[in-house]
Design a protein around this motif. Sequence first.
Motif, PDB file in Angstrom:
ATOM      1  N   SER A  73       7.064   1.996  10.274  1.00  0.00           N
ATOM      2  CA  SER A  73       6.209   1.267   9.766  1.00  0.00           C
ATOM      3  C   SER A  73       5.135  -0.089  10.247  1.00  0.00           C
ATOM      4  O   SER A  73       4.205  -0.191  10.012  1.00  0.00           O
ATOM      5  CB  SER A  73       7.079   0.695   8.480  1.00  0.00           C
ATOM      6  N   THR A  74       5.911  -0.547  11.310  1.00  0.00           N
ATOM      7  CA  THR A  74       5.392  -1.934  12.057  1.00  0.00           C
ATOM      8  C   THR A  74       4.377  -1.339  12.804  1.00  0.00           C
ATOM      9  O   THR A  74       3.628  -2.121  13.329  1.00  0.00           O
ATOM     10  CB  THR A  74       6.323  -2.326  12.603  1.00  0.00           C
ATOM     11  N   ARG A  75       4.214   0.074  13.075  1.00  0.00           N
ATOM     12  CA  ARG A  75       2.953   0.747  13.931  1.00  0.00           C
ATOM     13  C   ARG A  75       1.915   1.201  12.943  1.00  0.00           C
ATOM     14  O   ARG A  75       1.065   2.030  13.526  1.00  0.00           O
ATOM     15  CB  ARG A  75       3.591   1.558  14.896  1.00  0.00           C
ATOM     16  N   ILE A  76       1.943   1.154  11.745  1.00  0.00           N
ATOM     17  CA  ILE A  76       0.941   1.420  10.655  1.00  0.00           C
ATOM     18  C   ILE A  76      -0.020   0.383  10.359  1.00  0.00           C
ATOM     19  O   ILE A  76       0.621  -0.737  10.273  1.00  0.00           O
ATOM     20  CB  ILE A  76       1.686   2.267   9.491  1.00  0.00           C
ATOM     21  N   SER A  77      -1.270   0.685  10.220  1.00  0.00           N
ATOM     22  CA  SER A  77      -2.161  -0.427   9.850  1.00  0.00           C
ATOM     23  C   SER A  77      -3.355   0.368   9.078  1.00  0.00           C
ATOM     24  O   SER A  77      -3.547   1.481   9.199  1.00  0.00           O
ATOM     25  CB  SER A  77      -2.596  -1.334  11.053  1.00  0.00           C
ATOM     26  N   ASP A  78      -4.136  -0.496   8.495  1.00  0.00           N
ATOM     27  CA  ASP A  78      -5.361   0.052   7.786  1.00  0.00           C
ATOM     28  C   ASP A  78      -4.934   1.202   6.900  1.00  0.00           C
ATOM     29  O   ASP A  78      -5.727   1.901   6.955  1.00  0.00           O
ATOM     30  CB  ASP A  78      -6.297   0.286   8.852  1.00  0.00           C
ATOM     31  N   ILE A  79      -4.060   1.012   5.911  1.00  0.00           N
ATOM     32  CA  ILE A  79      -3.866   2.052   5.007  1.00  0.00           C
ATOM     33  C   ILE A  79      -4.600   2.248   3.820  1.00  0.00           C
ATOM     34  O   ILE A  79      -5.350   1.222   3.344  1.00  0.00           O
ATOM     35  CB  ILE A  79      -2.250   1.819   4.354  1.00  0.00           C
ATOM     36  N   THR A  80      -5.266   3.473   3.750  1.00  0.00           N
ATOM     37  CA  THR A  80      -6.228   3.769   2.605  1.00  0.00           C
ATOM     38  C   THR A  80      -5.575   4.732   1.563  1.00  0.00           C
ATOM     39  O   THR A  80      -5.145   5.846   1.970  1.00  0.00           O
ATOM     40  CB  THR A  80      -7.528   4.203   3.354  1.00  0.00           C
ATOM     41  N   LEU A  81      -5.598   4.534   0.371  1.00  0.00           N
ATOM     42  CA  LEU A  81      -5.103   5.438  -0.509  1.00  0.00           C
ATOM     43  C   LEU A  81      -6.236   6.600  -0.933  1.00  0.00           C
ATOM     44  O   LEU A  81      -7.353   6.402  -0.878  1.00  0.00           O
ATOM     45  CB  LEU A  81      -4.897   5.042  -2.008  1.00  0.00           C
ATOM     46  N   ALA A 121       0.877  -1.139   0.119  1.00  0.00           N
ATOM     47  CA  ALA A 121       0.110  -0.030  -0.083  1.00  0.00           C
ATOM     48  C   ALA A 121       0.773   1.246  -0.169  1.00  0.00           C
ATOM     49  O   ALA A 121       0.490   2.203  -0.625  1.00  0.00           O
ATOM     50  CB  ALA A 121      -0.858   0.127   1.126  1.00  0.00           C
ATOM     51  N   ILE A 122       2.042   1.411   0.817  1.00  0.00           N
ATOM     52  CA  ILE A 122       2.662   2.290   1.026  1.00  0.00           C
ATOM     53  C   ILE A 122       3.423   2.864  -0.618  1.00  0.00           C
ATOM     54  O   ILE A 122       3.497   3.741  -0.922  1.00  0.00           O
ATOM     55  CB  ILE A 122       3.724   2.266   1.926  1.00  0.00           C
ATOM     56  N   ILE A 123       3.834   1.357  -0.935  1.00  0.00           N
ATOM     57  CA  ILE A 123       4.854   1.656  -2.198  1.00  0.00           C
ATOM     58  C   ILE A 123       3.792   2.268  -3.536  1.00  0.00           C
ATOM     59  O   ILE A 123       4.009   3.068  -4.177  1.00  0.00           O
ATOM     60  CB  ILE A 123       5.275   0.461  -2.620  1.00  0.00           C
ATOM     61  N   LYS A 124       2.557   1.766  -3.661  1.00  0.00           N
ATOM     62  CA  LYS A 124       1.467   1.976  -4.554  1.00  0.00           C
ATOM     63  C   LYS A 124       1.169   3.678  -4.454  1.00  0.00           C
ATOM     64  O   LYS A 124       0.981   4.242  -5.280  1.00  0.00           O
ATOM     65  CB  LYS A 124       0.254   1.369  -4.483  1.00  0.00           C
ATOM     66  N   ALA A 125       1.033   3.932  -3.073  1.00  0.00           N
ATOM     67  CA  ALA A 125       0.800   5.432  -2.732  1.00  0.00           C
ATOM     68  C   ALA A 125       1.921   6.270  -3.483  1.00  0.00           C
ATOM     69  O   ALA A 125       1.768   7.430  -3.916  1.00  0.00           O
ATOM     70  CB  ALA A 125       0.516   5.667  -1.315  1.00  0.00           C
ATOM     71  N   ARG A 126       3.350   5.796  -3.096  1.00  0.00           N
ATOM     72  CA  ARG A 126       4.424   6.684  -3.372  1.00  0.00           C
ATOM     73  C   ARG A 126       4.607   6.562  -5.041  1.00  0.00           C
ATOM     74  O   ARG A 126       4.800   7.690  -5.682  1.00  0.00           O
ATOM     75  CB  ARG A 126       5.765   6.119  -2.825  1.00  0.00           C
ATOM     76  N   HIS A 127       4.242   5.718  -5.814  1.00  0.00           N
ATOM     77  CA  HIS A 127       4.414   5.362  -7.087  1.00  0.00           C
ATOM     78  C   HIS A 127       3.375   6.231  -7.915  1.00  0.00           C
ATOM     79  O   HIS A 127       3.601   6.767  -8.935  1.00  0.00           O
ATOM     80  CB  HIS A 127       4.242   4.141  -7.307  1.00  0.00           C
TER      81      HIS A 127
END
Length: 325
Positions: free
Chosen positions: A216-224, A159-165
């Motif tokens: 990063s390990t404290r992050i969850s439920d990412i939404t774009l 999810a993080i990589i997709k958002a950055r890209h």
Amino acid sequence: MSDRKEDLERQINLTFAFLSATSYSRKFLTQAWIRDNVGDYKGLSDIAFRRKLQRDFAYLRRVGVPIEQFTIESGIAEGQQAYRLSEDSYELPSVEFTAEEAAVLGMAGEMGQNQELGAFARSGWTKLAAGGAHRDLTTSTAITNAGDLGSLSAKTLDAIIKARHTGRSISFHYQGSRTAPPTTRRMDPWGLVPERDRIYLVGFDRDRNAPRTFRSTRISDITLEAKAQNPMPDGLNLQDMVRAQLRKKSVLIDATLHITPGRAVELRAAGVKTPERDTWFLEDVDRDWLVRTAASHAPEAVVVHPQDVIDDVIALLRAVQKEVV
């Protein structure tokens, strides 16, 4: 099938013969030399040999091996047909990596050791993950699975990589501490940065209106979300930014340790070896982390400086001993 295998083996041997020609003090190879020294050409009639050799040359040229044919103009072999490899056309350019690319490759290699992320790491995410993270693996600490890579989920990373890209902002739940409830944060992501066996998400915090780092390990439920509004400033070094923010949150110190060879990998990865035998120097490390880690690796790792850290390590070991007794 067997004939094709034999053809391929002969063509490979022929290619290596040209590549190794300089070791034979030769600038070229003649038909006679090839016939005597490259397997599978011996025992053929003159006509059969020439036909097979020309077929092999034609095949090698088609697959990109640039073999040149010419006539020897002087010497004892004057007038004979000869062949040489155009090395300038055949050699690949040297491969070099930027600091960002080296960081991504290093992370991918470590991720390949993780059961969940192993297949994910090999899927090609590394082409997208650098995102401005400046890291030279030749001078910085290594990443090991003892840190965040051992627990970071592929879903979160993807999810993080997709958002950055795609240049989009994200919202996510962030667990600031074990006891506090998670909060919802919004960010324009700039990149992922490895530091001291931990992976940090770096970007512009839209709620605080300032750059921030999140483990990063404290992050969850990412939404774009919608398109990001705050691009990363030109020339910003994300690695330095992470380290600066960590200094604000913790006490960083320098320390010297004696470490048994092959032991306390986490501590050795965080420092550099000194000329003194089995001695390592750690610079700008979190004091609490050092105390806990050195105690967990005792007696293979022994702090020799500074004294207050030595005292805290001893006190921690004695406290643990009392609990055990």
